[in-house]
Design an enzyme around this catalytic site. Structure first.
Site, PDB file in Angstrom:
ATOM      1  N   CYS B 121       0.819  -1.211   0.000  1.00  0.00           N
ATOM      2  CA  CYS B 121       0.000   0.000   0.000  1.00  0.00           C
ATOM      3  C   CYS B 121       0.851   1.258   0.000  1.00  0.00           C
ATOM      4  O   CYS B 121       1.985   1.256   0.466  1.00  0.00           O
ATOM      5  CB  CYS B 121      -0.916   0.019   1.229  1.00  0.00           C
ATOM      6  SG  CYS B 121      -2.268  -1.153   1.075  1.00  0.00           S
ATOM      7  N   CYS B 202      -3.487   0.151  -3.284  1.00  0.00           N
ATOM      8  CA  CYS B 202      -4.216   0.432  -2.045  1.00  0.00           C
ATOM      9  C   CYS B 202      -3.530   1.570  -1.293  1.00  0.00           C
ATOM     10  O   CYS B 202      -2.377   1.891  -1.545  1.00  0.00           O
ATOM     11  CB  CYS B 202      -4.313  -0.808  -1.160  1.00  0.00           C
ATOM     12  SG  CYS B 202      -2.726  -1.554  -0.740  1.00  0.00           S
TER      13      CYS B 202
END
Lengths: 317, 308
Positions: B121, B202
């Site tokens: 992420c 993400c």
């Protein structure tokens, strides 16, 4: 009798342990040969001639690989000399454009970013022969044509190991074929000084520069952004380097904190005071080359004066 | 008797001439037969189809294998064991012997499955029309990952490949440009890989756009505008940060307040994304200055020349 039994048991276990470690293969203290070395190296060779720098023309990458491994397989891994790689370097040699050579010490990642994969400068790692071996590890075994994937000797274990022999020959070759204005980037924050008096640059590059092909040597000494200013032009080890090169008959210049390299260092510290651009003003309201700080204090002054004027007018009325 | 000897000689001459004539006819027939046969052979192996783009990169197999093993050793994302030979075979099977304008996502599905991996992420860095700068940045700042820093992108970045119905099945002469046909091998592959890269993103994601392009920094027809934007997942992504970079000394065509960014904002906000935009993001601008040192926009405020 118990004593002799115990001694023979001790002797036996020592012998067994020696055998066991040899069977395990960890003969040396260093990391073994890189896995799939052959595929990586041959792949890199073709990558270089087809994609990275097709200007070098056609090379036989399989032949290059054979010349490379024949330099060190089936030999004592502690007795590999730079000359053993002679054929490899002969086959992989290509011209280095004039004015593009960039030597360095203690700043490999920085120099790779700066050279921009041979587009700006061509470091040793940007040549075919350097690209071939960069960041890889290798060694052979005595009385066997296989590569040792378990372990390889460190420099401390043997000075004449295959990896150092390769890079020594690479450095000599690179220096010999450099021409025009030659650059060297040194780390002014390095412990022990920016110019290591024993090292690849000192021992395998400077002595192999061709004086009649080189017009000037430009030294850049750049400190880490947060780092100490251990060395600079005209001081300590840099002075030693400048003197040595001048004594060899070269035209030498030296610059501290060469700006283009400073910009690179600033990437990780963009807000550091050393990294303020003199033209930095908010993009939406460009007021010319006034720095944002100065602009801010002028604004405040005008605002206060205006408020003061309004206040006085209100009082008067 | 002279007439008898004369007629014998005449007969001999006749036989000789006839023999020569037969030999000549035989030679002519043989030559004709040979040319017919070779002509037929030429017809059996036709030339590959002709396209406008560069052909398949020579030594594609060696390059892909080398990059595959290299990534496993020193790649930006640590992967487990990957079978590089299987990955190569899967790539080859996707295009060999096929018409390169009829590529489908099904062709590349096995390769995608073998080579895909999760992306940590807050690291995804998208780009459009900023190829050189964005990769210079991701190489200098290892926090960020472009598609070309992932396993699949790394293996195939900068390479060209396409098949051909005639033997040997790979066209080394030319390959279709993306504009030549909708289903070109290259465009199908990269669009699929981009879709997966977007789906995997993400946290906070970034995108570097080019503010020196006359037609606008954001274009719906680009891979970013047509594929990636629509495959970002609003449930996984907390923020999209746009860096709008203008060339140093180049045209100042677009900015965060310009129309193309407004259009992008609308598209993304409609899908419930939080968007911010920054003109000339400092660290990337510093990188631009490395290559434009003399420019007035690129002089550093402080020049320390203190002695140690």
């Amino acid at each position: 009798m118990m004593k002799s039994l115990f001694l023979s048991f001790l002797l036996g276990s020592i012998l067994f342990m020696n055998n066991f470690s040899e069977v395990q293969g960890r003969k040396w203290k260093g990391e073994g040969t890189t896995q799939n070395l052959e595929s990586i190296s041959i792949g890199r060779c073709y990558d270089y001639i087809r994609v990275v720098n097709p200007a070098v023309g056609e090379k036989n990458c399989s032949e290059l690989w054979e010349a490379f491994i024949n330099a060190f397989i089936n030999k004592d891994p502690c007795n590999i000399l730079p000359q053993d790689f002679e054929l490899f370097f002969k086959l992989s040699l290509h011209p280095i454009p004039a004015d593009k050579s960039l030597f360095w010490e203690n700043n490999q990642l920085l120099v790779n970013s700066f050279s921009d994969r041979a587009r700006r400068y061509m470091t040793l790692g940007d040549t075919l022969f350097g690209f071939f071996g960069d960041f890889l590890n290798w060694c052979g075994k005595e009385n066997s044509t296989g590569l040792d994937y378990e372990s390889c000797p460190t420099a401390a274990e043997c000075e004449n190991n295959a990896v150092d022999a390769f890079w020594r020959m690479a450095s000599m070759t690179y220096a010999q074929h450099s021409s025009g204005v030659v650059h060297v980037l040194l780390n002014g924050s390095a412990e022990g000084g920016a110019y290591p008096v024993r090292g690849f640059f000192a021992d395998y590059e400077i002595p192999y520069l061709q004086r009649d092909k080189i017009s000037q040597i430009v030294i850049w000494v750049v400190d880490d952004i947060e780092g100490p200013n251990i060395d600079s032009c005209g001081y300590n080890t840099v002075q030693i380097l400048e003197d040595r090169l001048k004594a060899l008959g070269y035209d030498v210049t030296c610059t501290d904190n060469y700006e283009p390299v400073m910009f690179l260092l600033c990437l990780d510290n963009p807000d550091h005071s050393k990294c303020t651009l003199s033209s930095s003003a908010p993009a939406a309201a460009q007021r010319g080359p006034i720095s944002s700080d100065r602009g801010g204090s002028w604004n405040r002054l005008m605002f206060v004066s205006f408020v003061g004027f309004l206040f006085r007018s209100a009082l008067v009325h | 008797m002279p007439s008898q000897r004369g007629s014998a000689r005449r007969r001999q001459r006749c036989v000789l001439l006839t023999g020569i004539a037969i030999l000549l006819i035989a030679l002519v027939l043989a030559a004709a037969l040979a040319s017919v046969l070779t002509g037929r052979k030429e017809e059996a192996s036709p030339e590959p189809l002709k396209w406008q783009g560069g052909g398949t990169t020579r030594n594609l197999r060696e390059i892909v294998l080398g990059r595959c093993y290299s990534y496993l050793v020193e790649g930006r994302v640590k992967l487990g064991d990957k079978d590089c030979l299987k990955i190569w075979e899967s790539l080859k099977a996707a295009f060999i012997h096929k018409n390169p304008c009829n590529a489908t996502t099904k062709d590349y599905q096995p390769l995608m499955e073998l080579a895909s991996h999760p992306v940590p992420c807050n690291k995804s860095l998208f780009w459009s029309r900023t190829y050189d700068l964005v990769h210079l940045y991701s190489r200098s700042n290892h926090h960020f990952l472009t598609l070309e820093d992932t396993f699949l992108g790394y293996m195939l970045d900068g390479l060209s490949w396409c098949g051909d119905p005639s033997a040997p099945g790979i066209n080394y002469e030319s390959c279709p440009k993306w504009s030549e046909c909708e289903g070109s091998s290259g465009s199908v592959f990269w669009k699929m890989a981009s879709k997966m890269f977007a789906e995997a993103a993400c946290g906070v994601v970034h995108v570097m756009l080019n503010g020196s392009i006359e037609t606008g920094a954001f274009r719906s027809s680009s891979v970013f505008g047509s594929v990636e934007v629509f495959n970002l997942n609003p449930d996984k992504i907390s923020e999209i940060r746009i860096w709008l970079m203008r060339d140093i000394g180049g045209p100042q065509s677009d900015s965060c307040s310009g129309n193309s960014i407004k259009k992008l904002r609308n598209i993304l906000e409609e899908r419930n994304f939080k968007i911010t935009c920054e003109d000339n993001y400092r660290p990337v601008q510093l990188l631009q200055c490395v290559h434009n040192p003399g420019h007035p926009d690129c002089s550093l405020c402080t020049n320390s020349t203190e002695a140690p």
